[in-house]
Scaffold this motif. Structure first.
Motif, PDB file in Angstrom:
ATOM      1  N   MET A   1      50.219  31.329  54.913  1.00 58.14           N
ATOM      2  CA  MET A   1      48.865  31.266  54.516  1.00 58.14           C
ATOM      3  C   MET A   1      48.491  29.911  53.859  1.00 58.14           C
ATOM      4  O   MET A   1      49.065  29.490  53.166  1.00 58.14           O
ATOM      5  CB  MET A   1      48.633  32.366  53.544  1.00 58.14           C
ATOM      6  N   THR A   2      47.477  29.426  54.655  1.00 60.26           N
ATOM      7  CA  THR A   2      46.781  28.241  53.858  1.00 60.26           C
ATOM      8  C   THR A   2      45.831  28.651  52.679  1.00 60.26           C
ATOM      9  O   THR A   2      45.405  29.478  52.852  1.00 60.26           O
ATOM     10  CB  THR A   2      45.797  27.732  55.084  1.00 60.26           C
ATOM     11  N   LYS A   3      45.969  27.499  52.003  1.00 58.07           N
ATOM     12  CA  LYS A   3      45.397  27.805  50.513  1.00 58.07           C
ATOM     13  C   LYS A   3      43.804  27.559  50.969  1.00 58.07           C
ATOM     14  O   LYS A   3      43.503  26.509  51.524  1.00 58.07           O
ATOM     15  CB  LYS A   3      45.995  26.622  49.816  1.00 58.07           C
ATOM     16  N   THR A   4      42.959  28.383  50.519  1.00 61.69           N
ATOM     17  CA  THR A   4      41.526  28.257  50.353  1.00 61.69           C
ATOM     18  C   THR A   4      41.334  26.658  49.482  1.00 61.69           C
ATOM     19  O   THR A   4      41.740  26.688  48.525  1.00 61.69           O
ATOM     20  CB  THR A   4      40.822  29.059  50.061  1.00 61.69           C
ATOM     21  N   PRO A   5      40.405  25.892  50.243  1.00 58.33           N
ATOM     22  CA  PRO A   5      40.279  24.595  49.325  1.00 58.33           C
ATOM     23  C   PRO A   5      39.500  24.972  48.049  1.00 58.33           C
ATOM     24  O   PRO A   5      38.467  25.925  48.219  1.00 58.33           O
ATOM     25  CB  PRO A   5      39.287  23.830  50.409  1.00 58.33           C
TER      26      PRO A   5
ATOM     27  N   GLY B   1      36.360  14.212  37.254  1.00 60.18           N
ATOM     28  CA  GLY B   1      37.699  13.895  37.282  1.00 60.18           C
ATOM     29  C   GLY B   1      38.667  14.673  38.506  1.00 60.18           C
ATOM     30  O   GLY B   1      39.710  15.166  38.357  1.00 60.18           O
ATOM     31  N   VAL B   2      37.846  14.905  39.741  1.00 60.24           N
ATOM     32  CA  VAL B   2      38.521  15.367  40.880  1.00 60.24           C
ATOM     33  C   VAL B   2      38.876  14.230  41.955  1.00 60.24           C
ATOM     34  O   VAL B   2      38.109  13.334  41.884  1.00 60.24           O
ATOM     35  CB  VAL B   2      37.918  16.433  41.317  1.00 60.24           C
ATOM     36  N   GLU B   3      39.816  14.672  42.947  1.00 63.65           N
ATOM     37  CA  GLU B   3      39.812  13.975  44.033  1.00 63.65           C
ATOM     38  C   GLU B   3      39.269  14.436  45.155  1.00 63.65           C
ATOM     39  O   GLU B   3      39.449  15.835  45.517  1.00 63.65           O
ATOM     40  CB  GLU B   3      41.277  13.750  44.421  1.00 63.65           C
ATOM     41  N   VAL B   4      38.731  13.942  46.104  1.00 68.17           N
ATOM     42  CA  VAL B   4      37.821  14.679  47.471  1.00 68.17           C
ATOM     43  C   VAL B   4      38.655  14.657  48.455  1.00 68.17           C
ATOM     44  O   VAL B   4      39.631  13.819  48.805  1.00 68.17           O
ATOM     45  CB  VAL B   4      36.651  13.594  47.663  1.00 68.17           C
ATOM     46  N   GLU B   5      38.570  15.802  49.061  1.00 73.14           N
ATOM     47  CA  GLU B   5      39.095  16.069  50.290  1.00 73.14           C
ATOM     48  C   GLU B   5      38.107  16.089  51.538  1.00 73.14           C
ATOM     49  O   GLU B   5      38.171  15.940  52.538  1.00 73.14           O
ATOM     50  CB  GLU B   5      39.746  17.174  50.247  1.00 73.14           C
ATOM     51  N   ALA B   6      36.739  16.660  51.044  1.00 79.23           N
ATOM     52  CA  ALA B   6      35.819  16.629  52.098  1.00 79.23           C
ATOM     53  C   ALA B   6      34.516  16.885  51.331  1.00 79.23           C
ATOM     54  O   ALA B   6      34.364  17.283  50.127  1.00 79.23           O
ATOM     55  CB  ALA B   6      35.651  18.042  53.068  1.00 79.23           C
ATOM     56  N   VAL B   7      33.533  16.214  51.972  1.00 77.16           N
ATOM     57  CA  VAL B   7      32.077  16.091  51.587  1.00 77.16           C
ATOM     58  C   VAL B   7      31.230  17.168  52.163  1.00 77.16           C
ATOM     59  O   VAL B   7      31.272  16.981  53.681  1.00 77.16           O
ATOM     60  CB  VAL B   7      31.643  14.828  51.571  1.00 77.16           C
ATOM     61  N   HIS B   8      30.592  17.941  51.572  1.00 75.98           N
ATOM     62  CA  HIS B   8      29.851  18.876  52.547  1.00 75.98           C
ATOM     63  C   HIS B   8      28.099  18.280  52.123  1.00 75.98           C
ATOM     64  O   HIS B   8      27.815  18.057  51.101  1.00 75.98           O
ATOM     65  CB  HIS B   8      29.672  20.249  52.010  1.00 75.98           C
ATOM     66  N   LEU B   9      27.508  17.885  53.466  1.00 78.34           N
ATOM     67  CA  LEU B   9      26.389  17.410  53.396  1.00 78.34           C
ATOM     68  C   LEU B   9      25.327  18.465  54.024  1.00 78.34           C
ATOM     69  O   LEU B   9      25.322  18.720  55.017  1.00 78.34           O
ATOM     70  CB  LEU B   9      26.299  16.005  54.235  1.00 78.34           C
ATOM     71  N   ARG B  10      24.280  18.612  53.414  1.00 78.77           N
ATOM     72  CA  ARG B  10      22.929  19.263  54.065  1.00 78.77           C
ATOM     73  C   ARG B  10      21.985  18.295  54.805  1.00 78.77           C
ATOM     74  O   ARG B  10      21.566  17.055  54.071  1.00 78.77           O
ATOM     75  CB  ARG B  10      22.333  20.177  53.153  1.00 78.77           C
ATOM     76  N   LEU B  11      21.851  18.303  55.930  1.00 75.09           N
ATOM     77  CA  LEU B  11      20.989  17.393  56.686  1.00 75.09           C
ATOM     78  C   LEU B  11      19.726  17.980  57.380  1.00 75.09           C
ATOM     79  O   LEU B  11      20.057  18.801  58.459  1.00 75.09           O
ATOM     80  CB  LEU B  11      21.950  16.712  57.844  1.00 75.09           C
ATOM     81  N   GLY B  12      18.509  17.600  57.131  1.00 76.07           N
ATOM     82  CA  GLY B  12      17.480  18.173  57.514  1.00 76.07           C
ATOM     83  C   GLY B  12      16.960  17.408  59.034  1.00 76.07           C
ATOM     84  O   GLY B  12      17.273  16.292  59.206  1.00 76.07           O
ATOM     85  N   ALA B  13      16.393  18.653  59.818  1.00 74.62           N
ATOM     86  CA  ALA B  13      16.013  17.897  61.178  1.00 74.62           C
ATOM     87  C   ALA B  13      14.975  16.606  61.130  1.00 74.62           C
ATOM     88  O   ALA B  13      15.048  15.950  62.001  1.00 74.62           O
ATOM     89  CB  ALA B  13      15.576  18.940  62.084  1.00 74.62           C
ATOM     90  N   LEU B  14      14.224  16.755  60.186  1.00 79.84           N
ATOM     91  CA  LEU B  14      13.301  15.470  59.863  1.00 79.84           C
ATOM     92  C   LEU B  14      13.856  14.352  59.024  1.00 79.84           C
ATOM     93  O   LEU B  14      13.106  13.517  58.812  1.00 79.84           O
ATOM     94  CB  LEU B  14      11.985  16.242  59.279  1.00 79.84           C
ATOM     95  N   SER B  15      15.351  14.687  58.762  1.00 76.85           N
ATOM     96  CA  SER B  15      15.634  13.373  57.842  1.00 76.85           C
ATOM     97  C   SER B  15      16.072  12.173  58.673  1.00 76.85           C
ATOM     98  O   SER B  15      16.058  10.922  58.275  1.00 76.85           O
ATOM     99  CB  SER B  15      17.169  13.802  57.523  1.00 76.85           C
TER     100      SER B  15
ATOM    101  N   ALA C   1      28.243  20.019  48.354  1.00 76.14           N
ATOM    102  CA  ALA C   1      29.463  20.423  47.679  1.00 76.14           C
ATOM    103  C   ALA C   1      30.558  19.280  47.886  1.00 76.14           C
ATOM    104  O   ALA C   1      30.555  18.491  48.947  1.00 76.14           O
ATOM    105  CB  ALA C   1      30.091  21.688  48.071  1.00 76.14           C
ATOM    106  N   LEU C   2      31.682  19.419  47.038  1.00 78.12           N
ATOM    107  CA  LEU C   2      32.766  18.567  47.260  1.00 78.12           C
ATOM    108  C   LEU C   2      33.969  19.396  47.480  1.00 78.12           C
ATOM    109  O   LEU C   2      34.252  20.497  46.512  1.00 78.12           O
ATOM    110  CB  LEU C   2      33.032  17.575  46.151  1.00 78.12           C
ATOM    111  N   GLU C   3      34.857  19.470  48.658  1.00 74.48           N
ATOM    112  CA  GLU C   3      36.154  20.059  48.546  1.00 74.48           C
ATOM    113  C   GLU C   3      37.231  19.022  47.742  1.00 74.48           C
ATOM    114  O   GLU C   3      37.228  17.797  48.089  1.00 74.48           O
ATOM    115  CB  GLU C   3      36.534  20.195  50.117  1.00 74.48           C
ATOM    116  N   VAL C   4      37.837  19.705  46.914  1.00 72.90           N
ATOM    117  CA  VAL C   4      38.807  18.850  46.116  1.00 72.90           C
ATOM    118  C   VAL C   4      40.239  19.379  46.030  1.00 72.90           C
ATOM    119  O   VAL C   4      40.144  20.411  46.083  1.00 72.90           O
ATOM    120  CB  VAL C   4      38.190  18.537  44.512  1.00 72.90           C
ATOM    121  N   LYS C   5      40.983  18.244  45.588  1.00 70.82           N
ATOM    122  CA  LYS C   5      42.450  18.750  45.615  1.00 70.82           C
ATOM    123  C   LYS C   5      42.609  19.349  44.173  1.00 70.82           C
ATOM    124  O   LYS C   5      41.981  19.166  43.178  1.00 70.82           O
ATOM    125  CB  LYS C   5      43.454  17.325  45.639  1.00 70.82           C
ATOM    126  N   ASP C   6      43.471  20.517  44.208  1.00 73.94           N
ATOM    127  CA  ASP C   6      43.572  21.197  43.072  1.00 73.94           C
ATOM    128  C   ASP C   6      44.635  20.411  42.130  1.00 73.94           C
ATOM    129  O   ASP C   6      45.407  19.459  42.336  1.00 73.94           O
ATOM    130  CB  ASP C   6      44.701  22.667  43.399  1.00 73.94           C
TER     131      ASP C   6
END
Lengths: 225, 114
Positions: A1-5, B22-36, B109-114
């Motif tokens: 199972m993959t860990k949820t991020p 104090g976290v390490e990023v794995e992914a960046v969640h961006l919200r982008l409007g049609a008029l941006s 949002a930021l997806e971060v490493k545990d």
């Protein structure tokens, strides 16, 4: 199972640095009671001709100045300086738009209290400048009659941030069979109620109404502060 | 192409937020409007370039596109529009300049490493 991020909620405007700087510029312009206009258009729409004429006609009565953005060369600044107004060139090198920090840098040494109207001629581009607030009072989008009536439909983002649409080279309207009605309709589909003015910097047509609009905006700003 | 400079800002702001937490990023969640005024493909490409040599190198940019939504006073409702060439309500045909959504350019949002 993959860990949820693990997801951390963040709410950060990507252009917050620019927006903060634009806000502080706007405060400075309010204090000095300087009316600031950001002129945006595609290359060749007649921005510089119109601006030169505007500076010439305003300068006997008002203290005017201009900042001119271009990728390279100071040709436009030299053309504008012929009007006698203080003009500074902002060479953006590879950047397709002006940012608030460039405005701040190029105002260095100018006493804003000695400037009634400041014109910012943005880089000729109908896409990129729309995201960047420069602290201006009015954003003016210029479209020349020679560009065709469907130009607004191709660049809706910019129009949606504009306060005034200025149709330039109106003296050529007949020659290019410019369709006024279609142009007005297209502009107002995207920006309902947008103010539209028609001018020819070369022939002087419509200049009186344009200048009157600027003087009105300056008066309104002075009465606020 | 202003997407590269926007990407540079995304990298800087995301890193700033990550450092503050104090976290390490794995992914960046961006919200982008049609008029941006931002083109998704160019932005993804720009992000790859802008993140090179930064702590965000190799992270993903996940974009949620937000359609243009106006408030129609005639229908008394928020209405989502299919395009950005007209701010006319598709239900009743009324024009409305009251934009409710579609100008977003924000990190949500930021997806971060545990």
């Amino acid at each position: 199972m993959t860990k949820t991020p693990r997801i951390l909620e963040v709410r950060a405007n990507v252009l917050k640095d620019n927006d903060l700087l634009a806000r502080s510029l706007r405060e400075r312009f309010a204090q000095s009671r300087t009316l600031v206009l950001n002129l945006v258009s595609s290359p060749g729409s007649g921005k510089t001709t119109l601006l030169r004429q505007t500076l010439l006609e305003l300068s006997p009565r008002y203290r005017v100045a201009a900042l001119v953005g271009d990728l390279a060369t100071d040709n436009d600044a030299r053309r504008l300086a012929e009007s006698g107004a203080p003009v500074r060139q902002i060479e953006t090198k590879t950047l397709c738009h002006l940012e608030a920090r460039m405005i701040e840098e190029h105002l260095e040494g100018w006493d804003l209290r000695q400037i009634d109207l400041l014109f910012i001629e943005n880089v000729g581009n109908l896409v990129c400048p729309s995201s960047w607030d420069l602290g201006e009072d009015l954003r003016v989008a210029l479209f020349s009659t020679t560009e065709g009536e469907d130009k607004p439909l191709k660049y809706p983002t910019l129009i949606n941030t504009a306060d005034i649409a200025l149709i330039t080279k109106i003296d050529l309207a007949e020659a290019v069979e410019f369709d006024h009605e279609a142009m007005y309709r297209n502009l107002r589909e995207i920006r309902p109620g947008i103010e539209i003015l028609e001018v020819s910097g070369k022939r002087g047509t419509g200049m009186a109404a344009w200048l009157e609009r600027l003087e009105g905006a300056l008066k309104a700003k002075r009465s606020q502060h | 192409m202003h997407e590269l400079s926007i990407a540079t800002h995304i990298v800087a702001v995301a890193q700033e937020e990550a450092t503050a937490r104090g976290v390490e990023v794995e992914a960046v969640h961006l919200r982008l409007g049609a008029l941006s005024g931002v083109v998704v493909d160019s932005l993804l490409f720009g992000f790859e370039i802008a993140s090179q040599g930064t702590p965000l190198e190799g992270t993903r940019l996940l974009i949620e596109e937000v359609p243009l939504t106006i408030y129609c006073p005639t229908c008394e409702a928020e209405v989502e529009l299919a395009g950005i060439q007209s701010l006319r309500c598709p239900r009743c045909g009324e024009l409305s300049g009251e934009i409710r959504r579609g100008k977003e350019l924000e990190i949500v949002a930021l997806e971060v490493k545990d």
